[in-house]
Each structure stands twice: as structure tokens, then as C-alpha cells.
Design an enzyme around this catalytic site. Structure first.
Site, PDB file in Angstrom:
ATOM      1  N   ALA A  47       0.792  -1.230   0.000  1.00 27.66           N
ATOM      2  CA  ALA A  47       0.000   0.000   0.000  1.00 27.66           C
ATOM      3  C   ALA A  47       0.835   1.297   0.000  1.00 27.66           C
ATOM      4  O   ALA A  47       0.656   2.148  -0.881  1.00 27.66           O
ATOM      5  CB  ALA A  47      -0.980  -0.039   1.167  1.00 27.66           C
TER       6      ALA A  47
ATOM      7  N   ASP B 136      -4.303  -2.635   3.751  1.00 29.64           N
ATOM      8  CA  ASP B 136      -4.520  -1.857   2.523  1.00 29.64           C
ATOM      9  C   ASP B 136      -5.619  -0.824   2.692  1.00 29.64           C
ATOM     10  O   ASP B 136      -5.646   0.177   1.980  1.00 29.64           O
ATOM     11  CB  ASP B 136      -4.831  -2.803   1.362  1.00 29.64           C
ATOM     12  CG  ASP B 136      -3.566  -3.555   0.980  1.00 29.64           C
ATOM     13  OD1 ASP B 136      -3.255  -4.562   1.649  1.00 29.64           O
ATOM     14  OD2 ASP B 136      -2.861  -3.092   0.067  1.00 29.64           O
TER      15      ASP B 136
ATOM     16  N   LYS C 214      -3.854  -8.503   2.601  1.00 26.72           N
ATOM     17  CA  LYS C 214      -3.658  -9.641   1.696  1.00 26.72           C
ATOM     18  C   LYS C 214      -4.542 -10.827   2.075  1.00 26.72           C
ATOM     19  O   LYS C 214      -4.669 -11.147   3.259  1.00 26.72           O
ATOM     20  CB  LYS C 214      -2.179 -10.036   1.729  1.00 26.72           C
ATOM     21  CG  LYS C 214      -1.795 -11.221   0.888  1.00 26.72           C
ATOM     22  CD  LYS C 214      -2.219 -11.115  -0.553  1.00 26.72           C
ATOM     23  CE  LYS C 214      -1.746  -9.858  -1.249  1.00 26.72           C
ATOM     24  NZ  LYS C 214      -2.415  -9.619  -2.535  1.00 26.72           N
TER      25      LYS C 214
HETATM   26  O1  MRU Z   1      -1.008  -7.408  -3.400  1.00 24.76           O
HETATM   27  P1  MRU Z   1       0.054  -6.746  -2.574  1.00 24.76           P
HETATM   28  O2  MRU Z   1       1.336  -7.483  -2.558  1.00 24.76           O
HETATM   29  O3  MRU Z   1       0.228  -5.288  -2.936  1.00 24.76           O
HETATM   30  O4  MRU Z   1      -0.545  -6.790  -1.092  1.00 24.76           O
HETATM   31  C1  MRU Z   1       0.180  -6.142  -0.088  1.00 24.76           C
HETATM   32  C2  MRU Z   1      -0.399  -6.301   1.266  1.00 24.76           C
HETATM   33  O5  MRU Z   1      -1.450  -6.881   1.450  1.00 24.76           O
HETATM   34  C3  MRU Z   1       0.343  -5.607   2.381  1.00 24.76           C
HETATM   35  O6  MRU Z   1       0.190  -6.313   3.573  1.00 24.76           O
HETATM   36  C4  MRU Z   1      -0.223  -4.195   2.563  1.00 24.76           C
HETATM   37  O7  MRU Z   1      -0.241  -3.513   1.340  1.00 24.76           O
HETATM   38  C5  MRU Z   1       0.556  -3.410   3.556  1.00 24.76           C
HETATM   39  S1  MRU Z   1       2.160  -2.974   3.012  1.00 24.76           S
HETATM   40  C6  MRU Z   1       2.870  -2.049   4.252  1.00 24.76           C
END
Ligand code: MRU
Length: 362
Positions: free
Chosen positions: A56, A245, A256
């Protein structure tokens, strides 16, 4: 030539001289550290969609730099012409991924710079956008470090910590969010034992979290997603730290896919789950998790990607949501750069934003 440690690379940055967004291509990790230099809106959109830059906060920074680069190319004789092209670029970049609110947060922040400076020339506005994009990135380092310090106050030396996906340095400008307490603890000799879920289907836990923590020298054990309950049952886990996110006003949290299952298991075993959340990931316009738009991704990610051969029958139906929503009842606390919010989250998150508003006024 010896390769640099992955932690010495910038996840996402701006080369101001060349006018390029520079990222590590995360789809190639851990076997290949490939640096991509992006110039056009389309290249930035594709890089976000394909998860070459992901996480994110990192996609927020990439969006801000991307819209600055787009603004630099706009040929306009007056503010109206400039603004109309700017909004097109902003909306286009915003459409690359829907769930992480940081992307629209960063793009809206860039738009505010444009709207607050209507009286200035286009060249001056573009320069202010440059400054803002750099500031969004620099601020993120402070945000992550502060989240790390608050997170560290919740655990003790020798603790077992579990994390899901990658909320690490590779998802931010530095430290990560969920990994920030691990890095800061490591510097203080806390000897954490970290368990990283591999994170199906795109393996962010195995390819990215295990990679960056192992490169840092932190004690990290990789497990498959379906092993989280085994390690909790054995009593090996004292706390779960995950990123997010989008956090809703009631504390429901999108992260995720698989995170909500970890939360349910953690609650069953009495292990506290903490969400590490920059305030840029908290959406005070989103009342509950039900209103969060969950991105669905192509079937190939679960049927064949990462396998030598396709591992599912041709024509089989698939369902591939990239995120899920952890119910606020499974969350012990939400760690922000302005302190830790505890249930009931409606009240505590409001107080966090009040604190942030006061800090900005000072
Ligand atoms: O699909 P992604 O790899 O972008 O998913 C990322 C996540 O779910 C992270 O846990 C979230 O973005 C937090 S990053 C500090």
C-alpha cells in the site's frame, strides 16, 4: 560483481534529473534484483497492476511520482487546460489497483497541491508537485519508523512473531510497517523469532518477507499459509503483526487474502493481532469492511503461475480475491504513527486523527 544487500536498494524513488520513476521489479525477487526505470503513465499503471511495485505505501508513492511525471509532460496554455489533463492522469493511475487506499490518498494529496495553487504558473505548479511527491516518500520513512517504535513497545525480547504477506521495506520507503518492530528490535538485540506465511498465490511472504528479513540477519522461518494454526497451537507465537490496505472506521481491515484466517486463529489461541497502519491507510470515509472494494485478479495466478506446469484442470472455475477483510473483533490494536488505537476503534481512530490534526497545526 557482488550484489548489494536488497535492503540497500530504494524500493521506489524518483530520479529527478532523468524524470523517471525507479523501482525494484518485485515480480523477479528473490532470484533477480532488476531495477526498472519508468517514464510514461502507461508504464507506471502497468507496474502497479502487475505488482512490480506493490504494498500500500509503495504504490501511493509510485502514484504520486507517476502523476508528477505526467504533469511535467502536459502542454497547457492556462490552468483549466492543465487541470483537466492532470485529472485524467490522476484517474487513470488511480484505476490500476482498487483496494489500497494509499494510492488515491497520495493522488488526492497531489491534486490538492494543484487546486491550492491555481494562481501560479503551470511551471510553478509542476515544481510544487515535484516537491510534494518527494515529501510523500520521505514522510513514509518517518511513519514506518514511528509505527515500529510503538509496535516494539508491545513485545519483549525472544518473542515469536508471525506475519502474513509483505508489509516490509519492499512495500514502503524504509523499515516496512509490520516489519518495522522486527528491524528496530533486531538493532536492540531483541532476538525475535519471526514466522513468515508464504502467502499464496503470489508468494509475497516467501519471495519478499523471508528474503528481506533473512538478508537483514533476522531469525525468520518460512511456513505455508495453512501452518499458522500449528505454530500458534505449539505456543511459538506471542504476537501477529500485519500490514493493511484499507482500514474502515469500525476497525475492519482489508489486507492480503489469508489475513482474516490468521486473525481468527490468533483470536482462538489468545494471540494478539496488531494491524500496522499508517494513517494514510485508514479510510475515515469507509464505515465498515463491507464497503471495501476487493480486487479480483486473473485465474492464472492460482492455476499455473510459479508452477513448472499448470496445476489445475483446464476450464476449472476459480475465485482469486487479492485481499480479505479481518473483522475488527479479531484485532487487538491498530498501530499508527500517532499512537496505538484499541477497541472500540470508532472512538480510538477518531482520537488518532485528532492528534494528527493537532500535530500538523503545530
Ligand atoms: O497485493 P500486494 O502485494 O500489494 O498486497 C500487499 C499487502 O497486502 C500488504 O500487507 C499491505 O499492502 C501493507 S504494506 C505495508
Amino acid at each position: 560483481m557482488e550484489q548489494k544487500n536488497i535492503l540497500n536498494y530504494d524500493t521506489v524513488s524518483l530520479d529527478s534529473e532523468k524524470g523517471q520513476l525507479v523501482i525494484i521489479n518485485q515480480t523477479r525477487l528473490p532470484y533477480d534484483i532488476e531495477i526498472l526505470r519508468l517514464n510514461t503513465q502507461k508504464q507506471v499503471w502497468d507496474a502497479i497492476y502487475r505488482l512490480e511495485v506493490r504494498g500500500a505505501p509503495a504504490i501511493g508513492i509510485a502514484g504520486a511520482i507517476g502523476v508528477y511525471l505526467a504533469a511535467k509532460e502536459i502542454k497547457a496554455d492556462n490552468f483549466e487546460e492543465f487541470y483537466s489533463e492532470f485529472v485524467k492522469a490522476k484517474d487513470y493511475l488511480d484505476s490500476s489497483r482498487p483496494t489500497a487506499v494509499n494510492l488515491s490518498w497520495a493522488l488526492n494529496r497531489m491534486e490538492k497541491i494543484v487546486l491550492d495553487n491555481k494562481d501560479k504558473s503551470v511551471a510553478e505548479i509542476v515544481e510544487l508537485l515535484h516537491k510534494e511527491a518527494v515529501e510523500i516518500k520521505e514522510e513514509d520513512t518517518w511513519v514506518c519508523k514511528t509505527i515500529g517504535e510503538y509496535g516494539l513497545s508491545l513485545v519483549k525480547p525472544g518473542d515469536g512473531l508471525l506475519t502474513h504477506c509483505n508489509a516490509g521495506q519492499l512495500a514502503t520507503s524504509k523499515y516496512g510497517t509490520a516489519t518495522a518492530p522486527m528491524y528496530l528490535g533486531y538493532e536492540k538485540g531483541y532476538n525475535f523469532r519471526v514466522f513468515a506465511d508464504e502467502t499464496r498465490p503470489l508468494l509475497q511472504g516467501a519471495r519478499l518477507t523471508a528474503f528481506e528479513l533473512h538478508s537483514a540477519g533476522i531469525d525468520v522461518t518460512l511456513i505455508c499459509d495453512n501452518m499458522a494454526s500449528s505454530v500458534m497451537k505449539k505456543g511459538w507465537i506471542d504476537a501477529v503483526f500485519v500490514g493493511c490496505d484499507r482500514v474502515a472506521v469500525n476497525g475492519d481491515t482489508a489486507n492480503k487474502v489469508g489475513t482474516s484466517g490468521v486473525g481468527i486463529i490468533a483470536k482462538y489461541y489468545g494471540v494478539p493481532m496488531y494491524i500496522c497502519a499508517p494513517t494514510s491507510t485508514i479510510d475515515m470515509n469507509c464505515p465498515t469492511g463491507k464497503e471495501i472494494h476487493i480486487e479480483e485478479r486473473p485465474a492464472e495466478e492460482i492455476t499455473e503461475m510459479w508452477y513448472k506446469e499448470r496445476m489445475a484442470p483446464d476450464g476449472v472455475k476459480t475465485f482469486n480475491p487479492a485481499f480479505d477483510v479481518t473483522d475488527h473483533e479479531c484485532i487487538a490494536g491498530i498501530i499508527t504513527e500517532y499512537g496505538i488505537a484499541y477497541p472500540p476503534f470508532e472512538e480510538s481512530l477518531k482520537a488518532i486523527f485528532e492528534k494528527k490534526a493537532q500535530a500538523k497545526v503545530k
